[in-house]
Design a protein around this motif. Structure first.
Motif, mmCIF file in Angstrom:
data_model
loop_
_atom_site.group_PDB
_atom_site.id
_atom_site.type_symbol
_atom_site.label_atom_id
_atom_site.label_comp_id
_atom_site.label_asym_id
_atom_site.label_seq_id
_atom_site.Cartn_x
_atom_site.Cartn_y
_atom_site.Cartn_z
ATOM 1 N N HIS A 13 0.846 -1.207 0.000
ATOM 2 C CA HIS A 13 0.000 0.000 0.000
ATOM 3 C C HIS A 13 0.879 1.255 0.000
ATOM 4 O O HIS A 13 0.581 2.241 -0.647
ATOM 5 C CB HIS A 13 -0.905 0.038 1.234
ATOM 6 C CG HIS A 13 -1.896 -1.082 1.307
ATOM 7 N ND1 HIS A 13 -2.652 -1.480 0.236
ATOM 8 C CD2 HIS A 13 -2.274 -1.874 2.332
ATOM 9 C CE1 HIS A 13 -3.453 -2.478 0.607
ATOM 10 N NE2 HIS A 13 -3.230 -2.737 1.871
ATOM 11 N N HIS A 43 -0.232 -6.150 -7.288
ATOM 12 C CA HIS A 43 -1.031 -5.775 -6.119
ATOM 13 C C HIS A 43 -2.240 -4.918 -6.518
ATOM 14 O O HIS A 43 -3.342 -5.104 -6.000
ATOM 15 C CB HIS A 43 -0.128 -5.012 -5.134
ATOM 16 C CG HIS A 43 -0.858 -4.356 -4.008
ATOM 17 N ND1 HIS A 43 -1.335 -5.052 -2.922
ATOM 18 C CD2 HIS A 43 -1.212 -3.061 -3.815
ATOM 19 C CE1 HIS A 43 -1.944 -4.205 -2.095
ATOM 20 N NE2 HIS A 43 -1.880 -2.981 -2.618
ATOM 21 N N CYS A 96 -6.299 -4.427 -5.315
ATOM 22 C CA CYS A 96 -6.424 -3.458 -4.233
ATOM 23 C C CYS A 96 -7.078 -2.173 -4.723
ATOM 24 O O CYS A 96 -6.442 -1.327 -5.345
ATOM 25 C CB CYS A 96 -5.049 -3.151 -3.625
ATOM 26 S SG CYS A 96 -5.151 -2.015 -2.211
ATOM 27 N N CYS A 117 -5.464 1.160 -3.349
ATOM 28 C CA CYS A 117 -4.271 1.660 -4.032
ATOM 29 C C CYS A 117 -4.610 2.195 -5.416
ATOM 30 O O CYS A 117 -4.037 3.168 -5.884
ATOM 31 C CB CYS A 117 -3.212 0.572 -4.133
ATOM 32 S SG CYS A 117 -2.325 0.334 -2.586
HETATM 33 ZN ZN LIG Z 1 -2.976 -1.528 -1.760
#
Ligand SMILES: [Zn+2]
Lengths: 214, 273
Positions: free
Chosen positions: B7, B29, B33, B36
């Motif tokens: 993050h 990622h 996510c 993010c």
């Molecule tokens: Zn993230």
């Protein structure tokens, strides 16, 4: 001179271990209609539309590239690459993101940074002594890097966010340093560099929101 | 890298202040996510102001050059050769064998190793590609798009010399010459070494060549290859063979074609210690 790590660890594996997900979306007529319309036409294979996109955005693309790579020939290469990428990937522009200028400038920034780093890998190790017109950015001090960012709106926007965010953001955005390298150069912890980049960017918004241009 | 660390990379990623490994990891990622993804979008939008006001008019011929390349791509493979000649002409002349190799390696990734190949080399290989319509299918396979984020990830597949230079374990060793420092970059992980020459490095006399040697602790020399003219031109050469237990790299002047063993005293020796 010694060890030469840090300029980025580029492994051949990096290309293979990220399956990711490709996404292909249609362009919706939100954001700036003209440019979005043009990008949509480019996606359809319209070369004259690409020429118009070029006319609208080339100075900005070239200007940012030049600021980062600091060499006209390299900046021309970057500009050419960016417009080829626009040609090839116009269909992938995300309709949820408003103006495609953001897409184009993000492409430009990444391409410029990649270019300056690969150039760096070659030139920095080689001709450190050649510093007439084109000083490899990795050789400059934080202060020098910031001083190269001349007057203009950007300078003002950066100035107004104040230190230490100004230097941090200038090193990260215009000099092509990684957050790790920014941390080294500013002698701050890694986490601090990342935080300052984020806070610096957010301070730009404060400037914009509160600024005279609204 | 932990999830929390991931993050944390959002801001650095948004301004490309990440190394290639981090970029790849973070993009993986991003796929999962939302937080993010939103942050990167937000920060990239904010960064847009940084390129506002920097406008510089590019040289006029660049426009024609871009449009030529696009027209070449649009025409497709059957006319690519002719178009390439018309658009470039210099491609064959300036493309060194090294470029060819690099681009051949990069081929499956299209845009991938663009930053390590010359424009002309890329042009040669890009010519037989598709227009946007057919690009879509290829893009689905080759281009990783972080959902909702402008950044288009690029597969990284550098040429062997660049792989050495940018290897995690790369170490640089230099020795000075009259023309400036000669650098040897060694990566044990890659099992290769690269030499980089100063900008004004004098060419060998006619009938002779520069040859590189891996020198062992016992003083024996093993050829690391002849520095071909294009290597001198590019000032970078991937040395032949593995540095293994070499303690130095020496350079001698040898008759054209090179020698099995050095026949002259080295004019520069770069210790690898
Ligand atoms: Zn993230």
């Amino acid at each position: 001179m010694g060890s030469a790590t840090g300029a980025g660890s580029l492994t051949s594996d990096a290309s293979h271990d990220d399956p990711g997900q490709a996404r292909v979306v249609d362009v919706s007529p939100s954001g700036r209609p003209e440019l979005i319309e043009l990008i949509r036409a480019v996606a359809e294979g319209d070369q004259s539309a690409l020429a118009q996109v070029y006319d609208q955005l080339a100075p900005r693309v070239f200007g940012l590239a030049l600021r980062i790579v600091r060499d006209r020939a390299l900046a021309e290469e970057v500009t050419q690459d960016v417009f080829l990428q626009i040609w090839r990937q116009a269909s992938e522009v995300d309709p949820g993101r408003g103006s495609p200028v953001g897409w184009v400038m993000t492409l430009t920034h990444r391409r410029s940074v990649d270019r300056v780093r690969s150039e760096q890998a070659q030139s920095d190790r080689l001709h450190r002594y050649e510093s007439e017109n084109k000083t490899p950015p990795y050789d400059v001090t934080a202060e020098e890097a910031v001083e190269r960012i001349e007057a203009g709106r950007v300078q003002q926007a950066l100035d107004r966010i104040g230190e230490p965010h100004r230097t941090t953001l200038a090193l990260a955005y215009f000099s092509g340093f990684t957050h790790r390298e920014v941390a080294e150069r500013m002698d701050i912890p890694l986490g601090t560099a990342k935080t300052r980049i984020r806070d610096g960017l957010r301070k730009l918004r404060t400037q914009l929101d509160g600024g005279e241009q609204g | 890298m932990s999830e929390a660390d991931m993050h944390d990379l959002a801001a650095a990623y948004a301004v490309d202040a990440v190394d290639p490994d981090e970029r790849a990891a973070f993009e993986a990622h991003l796929a999962d996510c939302d937080r993010c993804r939103r942050e990167v979008e937000e920060l990239q939008d904010l960064a847009l102001v940084l390129s506002d006001g920097l406008e510089v008019e590019p040289p006029a011929q660049l426009r024609a050059s871009v449009l030529d390349l696009v027209a070449t791509e649009a025409r497709g493979p059957e006319t690519a050769g002719a178009a390439r000649d018309a658009a470039g002409g210099e491609a064959a002349a300036t493309g060194s064998p090294a470029d060819g190799d690099a681009t051949a390696t990069a081929e499956p990734h299209e845009d991938g190793a663009a930053d390590v190949t010359s424009l002309d080399a890329r042009r040669r290989h890009r010519a037989p590609t598709r227009g946007p319509g057919r690009w879509l299918a290829a893009a689905a396979a080759a281009v990783v798009l972080a959902g909702g984020v402008w950044g288009v990830s690029q597969a990284l597949n550098p040429d062997p010399a660049t792989q050495v230079i940018r290897a995690d374990d790369a170490s640089e060793h230099t020795a000075d010459t009259e023309d400036g420092p000669v650098a040897v970059i060694v990566s044990a992980a890659e099992g290769r070494a690269v030499v980089q020459l100063p900008a004004e490095f004098a060419s060998p006399r006619a009938g002779s060549v520069y040859q590189a040697w891996f020198v062992s602790a016992d003083g024996t020399a093993r050829s690391a290859g002849v520095l071909q003219p294009e290597m001198l031109e590019e000032r970078t050469a991937l040395l032949e063979g593995s540095p293994d237990d070499a303690v130095a790299v020496g350079f001698t002047v040898e008759p054209t074609g090179g020698s099995d063993q050095p026949t002259t005293e080295p004019f520069v020796v770069v210790p690898l210690a």
